[in-house]
Design a protein around this motif. Structure first.
Motif, mmCIF file in Angstrom:
data_model
loop_
_atom_site.group_PDB
_atom_site.id
_atom_site.type_symbol
_atom_site.label_atom_id
_atom_site.label_comp_id
_atom_site.label_asym_id
_atom_site.label_seq_id
_atom_site.Cartn_x
_atom_site.Cartn_y
_atom_site.Cartn_z
ATOM 1 N N THR A 129 0.781 -1.042 -0.132
ATOM 2 C CA THR A 129 -0.137 -0.040 0.108
ATOM 3 C C THR A 129 0.924 1.431 0.025
ATOM 4 N N SER A 130 0.027 2.445 -0.513
ATOM 5 C CA SER A 130 1.148 3.529 -0.636
ATOM 6 C C SER A 130 0.078 4.699 -0.696
ATOM 7 N N PRO A 131 0.605 5.977 -0.550
ATOM 8 C CA PRO A 131 -0.450 7.235 -0.576
ATOM 9 C C PRO A 131 -1.081 7.299 -1.933
ATOM 10 N N TRP A 132 -0.300 6.610 -2.995
ATOM 11 C CA TRP A 132 -0.610 6.795 -4.370
ATOM 12 C C TRP A 132 -1.448 5.371 -5.081
ATOM 13 N N GLY A 133 -1.535 4.525 -3.984
ATOM 14 C CA GLY A 133 -2.216 3.376 -4.265
ATOM 15 C C GLY A 133 -1.393 2.206 -4.291
ATOM 16 N N PRO A 134 -1.900 1.004 -4.677
ATOM 17 C CA PRO A 134 -1.021 0.071 -4.260
ATOM 18 C C PRO A 134 -0.042 -0.393 -5.358
ATOM 19 N N GLY A 135 1.182 -0.978 -5.050
ATOM 20 C CA GLY A 135 2.176 -0.889 -6.009
ATOM 21 C C GLY A 135 3.488 -1.255 -5.325
ATOM 22 N N ARG A 136 4.605 -0.967 -5.945
ATOM 23 C CA ARG A 136 6.028 -1.334 -5.586
ATOM 24 C C ARG A 136 6.991 -0.504 -6.079
ATOM 25 N N PRO A 137 8.228 -0.483 -5.330
ATOM 26 C CA PRO A 137 9.133 0.844 -5.496
ATOM 27 C C PRO A 137 9.669 0.369 -7.008
ATOM 28 N N GLY A 138 10.118 1.707 -7.493
ATOM 29 C CA GLY A 138 11.053 1.702 -8.722
ATOM 30 C C GLY A 138 12.493 1.437 -8.141
ATOM 31 N N TRP A 139 13.384 0.783 -9.110
ATOM 32 C CA TRP A 139 14.762 0.491 -8.613
ATOM 33 C C TRP A 139 15.601 1.436 -8.158
ATOM 34 N N HIS A 140 15.413 2.909 -8.516
ATOM 35 C CA HIS A 140 16.366 3.906 -8.278
ATOM 36 C C HIS A 140 16.114 4.329 -6.853
ATOM 37 N N ILE A 141 14.985 4.407 -6.409
ATOM 38 C CA ILE A 141 14.623 5.028 -5.171
ATOM 39 C C ILE A 141 14.852 3.992 -4.006
ATOM 40 N N GLU A 142 15.258 2.950 -4.056
ATOM 41 C CA GLU A 142 15.448 1.668 -3.304
ATOM 42 C C GLU A 142 16.696 2.123 -2.591
ATOM 43 N N CYS A 143 17.823 2.425 -3.571
ATOM 44 C CA CYS A 143 19.102 2.784 -2.893
ATOM 45 C C CYS A 143 19.262 4.118 -2.152
ATOM 46 N N SER A 144 18.579 5.060 -2.736
ATOM 47 C CA SER A 144 18.566 6.404 -2.109
ATOM 48 C C SER A 144 17.783 6.297 -0.552
ATOM 49 N N ALA A 145 16.880 5.411 -0.596
ATOM 50 C CA ALA A 145 16.255 5.584 0.508
ATOM 51 C C ALA A 145 16.985 4.513 1.570
ATOM 52 N N MET A 146 17.788 3.608 1.151
ATOM 53 C CA MET A 146 18.515 2.808 2.025
ATOM 54 C C MET A 146 19.615 3.556 2.584
ATOM 55 N N ALA A 147 20.461 4.093 1.518
ATOM 56 C CA ALA A 147 21.734 4.840 2.056
ATOM 57 C C ALA A 147 21.480 5.786 3.051
#
Length: 471
Positions: free
Chosen positions: A199-217
């Motif tokens: 779930t997300s504020p924009w509807g159900p889905g999954r992350p894009g590839w690039h956002i993952e590393c920015s968030a984890m870093a």
């Protein structure tokens, strides 16, 4: 000499100065666990293992984060009917871990999975939307995109003009303002499993590839950190997009960008389409892990390694020279006043090479020069020089992670077997020496021939007979 590293962003050699004195924060893009690891994956992880070891030797406390991308388009595509995507991802993650462990690559300080950091990705996306650098698609797809035109420095890492960039092929372009806009969040599609949906504020889905590393870093290293590393093939679009979205959100992100070269096979780029991929398991089945580590780590980290028949043979021969000296010097110094007083010291020439953009080829040249000098010292019965060489070679191989005597390469069982073998050989050599003293040369020769036929070479020296196992 201060450590200097090539910064891909500025395309210059720069002095490396940690953000926090005495500490280093390093983020390395880890695997997308869609299929088995190939030797390029191992080479990349090994590069940052060597860098980490050198930084640690220089007295710095290193926090290394290497992520696992366990949700991605390719993971979903490769999942079979009889294996869920998350099961495939975990099985492949274990294969990567096995490969890293086999090569003596130290475990990262943190190894976060993308699926465990969804909330952090949501927070970053919300910041980008609030800042006017991201938008939800108007087609009710649930997709959210980064607006590349809103960020004036987009393209700074790879020095590209946005108008000349390739379109982002990570989502259907119908909901994009610009075809180069890339996906931050991907709305759920009917053909995708519900288990791959959050779930997300924009509807159900999954992350894009690039956002993952920015968030984890950001989660594990903070708003700014020292080094971002990864393979050269990740510069665009992955790292370019990481840099844009993170700095657009107001964070400093990486202060130094480091990229390792790739691995080719017989002069051709390694790829599935060419059918020339060399998998980690294949290489580890043809040579010892120590030989594979030496081979993959011997070139300069920014260069391309070309794998061909004979590559591992050359690496094995180089290691045998090192191993042979270490064993020979240890035996010769045993029982002397130098056996316990050997100073384990890095030669200044080795340190200078490593400080100059991690110059492993030049450092290895110093290592092999020291091996030759050490052997010459043993031949001349110059025990102080032999002890000095032994200490230097031990220190250098420890830093590079290629010390043949390290427990990583020699398990307790192997050590016990080797010790037992050594006692048997020593007993036979004593019998041979007794026979020679009694001028029973037939017995002495028979023992020598027996050892020789078993791959044991006897070296008669003024200080006594010494043995080594043929390579």
């Amino acid at each position: 000499m201060a450590l200097r590293l090539y910064d891909t962003k500025t395309q210059t050699l720069r002095d490396f100065t940690p953000l926090t004195p005495g500490e280093v924060g390093m983020y390395v893009c880890g695997p997308t666990v869609q299929s088995s690891p190939h030797i390029g994956h191992l080479r990349s992880a090994l590069v940052y293992d060597i860098l980490r070891r050198w930084l640690t030797y220089r007295g710095l406390r290193v926090t290394l984060v290497r992520n696992v991308t366990d949700i991605d388009d390719k993971v979903l595509v490769n999942a079979a009917e009889d294996e869920h995507w998350w099961a495939l991802a975990y099985r492949m993650e274990l294969e990567f871990s096995d490969g890293y462990r086999a090569l003596g690559i130290l475990p990262p300080t943190y190894e976060p999975r993308a699926t465990a950091n969804i909330q952090q990705m949501h927070e970053l996306i919300e910041r980008l939307i609030e800042a006017g650098h991201a938008y939800a698609a108007s087609d009710e797809s649930g997709d959210v995109y980064f607006d590349v035109r809103s960020w004036p420095t987009y393209g700074a890492l790879t020095r590209q003009d946005v108008d000349k960039m390739e379109d982002a092929g990570d989502a259907d372009p119908r909901g994009k303002h610009d075809p180069r806009d890339f996906a931050l969040w991907k709305g759920h599609k009917p053909n995708e499993p519900e288990s791959a949906t959050w779930t997300s504020p924009w509807g159900p889905g999954r992350p894009g590839w690039h956002i993952e590393c920015s968030a984890m870093a950001r989660r594990y290293l903070g708003e700014s950190f020292d080094i971002h590393g990864g393979g050269l093939d990740l510069r665009f679009p992955h790292h370019e997009n990481e840099l844009a979205q993170t700095t657009a959100a107001g964070d400093g992100f990486a202060r130094h960008w480091v990229h390792n070269g790739l691995v080719s096979v017989d002069g051709q780029k390694m790829s599935k389409s060419l059918g020339n991929s060399v998998y980690a398991s294949e290489m580890l089945a043809t040579a010892s892990p120590l030989v594979v580590r030496y081979y993959l780590g011997q070139a300069h980290y920014r260069s391309t390694i070309d794998y061909h028949d004979g590559s591992l043979v050359e690496a094995e021969a180089a290691l045998e020279r090192i191993t042979g000296f270490l064993e020979r010097a240890t035996r010769r110094l045993a029982g002397t006043r130098f056996s316990a007083a050997t100073a384990v010291t890095i030669p200044p020439e080795f340190a200078e090479a490593m400080d100059d953009d991690l110059g492993v080829p030049q450092a290895l040249a110093v290592l092999h020069d020291t091996v030759r000098a050490g052997n010459a010292a043993i031949d001349a019965d110059d025990l102080p020089a032999a002890a000095s060489a032994l200490g230097a070679v031990t220190a250098m191989t420890d830093v590079l992670g290629i010390n043949p005597g390290s427990p990583v390469w020699n398990g307790a069982a192997d050590a016990a077997h080797h010790a037992t073998l050594g006692r048997v050989i020593d007993a036979l050599i004593d019998q041979r020496q007794s026979a020679r003293r009694e001028r029973d040369f037939a017995t002495a020769d028979r023992i020598r021939d027996l050892l020789s036929s078993s791959g044991i070479t006897i070296e008669d020296t003024p200080s006594g007979a010494h043995w080594s196992i043929d390579g």
